[in-house]
Design an enzyme around this catalytic site. Sequence first.
Site, short mmCIF file in Angstrom:
data_model
loop_
_atom_site.label_atom_id
_atom_site.label_comp_id
_atom_site.label_asym_id
_atom_site.label_seq_id
_atom_site.Cartn_x
_atom_site.Cartn_y
_atom_site.Cartn_z
N LYS A 184 0.86 -1.18 0.00
CA LYS A 184 0.00 0.00 0.00
C LYS A 184 0.90 1.24 0.00
O LYS A 184 1.94 1.25 0.68
CB LYS A 184 -0.88 -0.05 1.26
CG LYS A 184 -1.94 1.04 1.38
CD LYS A 184 -2.83 0.76 2.60
CE LYS A 184 -3.91 1.80 2.76
NZ LYS A 184 -4.82 1.49 3.89
N SER A 200 -9.85 1.39 2.90
CA SER A 200 -8.99 2.22 2.10
C SER A 200 -7.91 1.47 1.33
O SER A 200 -7.32 2.02 0.40
CB SER A 200 -8.32 3.27 2.99
OG SER A 200 -7.43 2.63 3.90
N SER A 227 -9.97 -1.17 6.95
CA SER A 227 -9.40 -0.97 5.61
C SER A 227 -8.66 -2.14 4.99
O SER A 227 -8.27 -2.07 3.82
CB SER A 227 -8.47 0.23 5.63
OG SER A 227 -9.24 1.40 5.58
N1 GLN Z 1 -13.27 3.62 6.59
C1 GLN Z 1 -12.71 3.95 7.86
C2 GLN Z 1 -12.29 5.41 7.84
O1 GLN Z 1 -12.55 6.03 6.90
C3 GLN Z 1 -11.54 3.06 8.16
C4 GLN Z 1 -10.37 3.36 7.32
C5 GLN Z 1 -9.19 2.52 7.65
O2 GLN Z 1 -9.32 1.44 8.22
N2 GLN Z 1 -8.02 3.05 7.33
O3 GLN Z 1 -11.73 5.90 8.75
#
Ligand code: GLN
Length: 538
Positions: A88, A163, A187
């Site tokens: 990532k 994400s 994510s």
């Molecule tokens: N969707 C969640 C957020 O927007 C979790 C994102 C993540 O796990 N990085 O914070």
Amino acid sequence: MADPTRLHAYEMATLLRSGEASSRQLTEAHLAVAEKQNRALNAWLAIDREAALAQADVADMRIAEARRSGADALARLHPLCGVPVGLKDLVSVKGGQATAGSKILEGYRAPFDATVTARLREAGAVIMGKTNMDEFAMGSSTEHSAYGPTANPWNLGRVPGGSSGGSAAAVAAYHAPVCIGTDTGGSIRQPGSMCGVVGMKPTYGRVSRYGIVAFASSLDQIGPFGRDARDAAALLHAVSGRDERDATSAPVPVPAELLDLPSSDDEAAAYLKGLRIALPKEYFVAGMDPGVAARIHEAVATMEQAGAIVEEVSLPHTEYGLAAYYIIAPAEASSNLARFDGVRFGLNDRTSGEFIADYLRTRGAGFGPEVKRRVMLGTYALSAGYYDAYYLKAQKVRTLIKSDFDAVWAAGFDAICAPTSPVTAFPLGAKLQDPVAMYLVDACTLPLNLAGLPGMSIPAGLADGLPVGLQVIGAPWSELSMLRLARAYEGITARAPWRALEPAELELTDDPTTPSPIERMERLTATSAGAGDQSKRT
Ligand code: GLN
């Protein structure tokens, strides 16, 4: 050799050791599909062919040398030696980009390797490149990337989740057998679920976060994606363990058995006999797709038939998880993101020569709308007068959520099974105008981050042609047991027809006339007459 991109990492390991394949061959094959299909998928923000092939050659030399030294030396090689992997784009690779999906880090070059990167190099893995993500990992769809969204290989008009959507899509599309993601509220698990791959968020402290771009430090955790439990376990094994450079990494031994999950389906299935599985009723939330609920109930029933003991439990504070998370995560993010000041990293707008004006201009231009929203929320929640009302209260709710889980472990359950996401992959653009609708997608994943627990998503079939993920939640440090459970579930469903399916629209990604997700998004924005302009909402 059959198409090398369809192999699992452990199958590659066998071929590499016997000399039937070279890492260069495997790496070439993966690079070729990733390069060819990336226009239609936008899963990768960078593919570094030259660096990957150089690493492949080094791996081939290591393997050849081990072969000369004998069976012991070969057995000591990590199974990921010579195997391609994607990271990532918030993981530092010395000299390479780490945009974290943001314009503010455009042009930044990492001066050192993250611990995860260093450990993958030690294992001999081949780093192919960097995958797309929501800006600073804030999002559930990868649409908040400053470099355009990623498409879901099962349906190119839909999101891959987020994400870590780039990593999940890359693994689902056979661009790499395994990829690294991060999970602050879901994510890894949520895109894993939406792309039909395995994704694991380990226990908080299992993997060093040194050298990754921080989002919310008390919640962030690095973890693996793979197309099955064994591959995910191998990647987890490679990157886990105490690291002097991350004080939050725990001195807990990394089980060597992670590399010995059973290859036989029957042997794997036997693990389910007598296993006590809790089914939390609060995770079957109102508004969830009926197809998702059906697949999860079927999965659990299948495990019951194989000898598991399933009982319904209650995690009564679940409904407060979302509210607590959206105080704590933005609060920590507002603090972590203060370092992007136009002086130290990436973008810097020095037009006025006056620090505050340049600082404001840099952050104004560099951060996208979702990041600004989080910084504002977080700054507000931490401000004098509101700290007790919001932040402190959210921390208390966090303790209650953790105690809900503690009660399940104290009652003798081995694992909790639940949906990963209440919905399957949704259409590009569907939730962009409504931040709260986007936040709701993580209702079933973020309680674990609040409690520091490990969780994983494993494919459990399709609903309306789209992947559904079964979430397995474990007690702290129980990753090995969770992966054994996941492997057992693979064993008992090995002959299910959906297991043989490839992502339905993967073939379209080879076609140069298929629109890219960036083009699709532009069309959506144009047709909704400016409704896609999120800046109006901030
Ligand atoms: N969707 C969640 C957020 O927007 C979790 C994102 C993540 O796990 N990085 O914070």
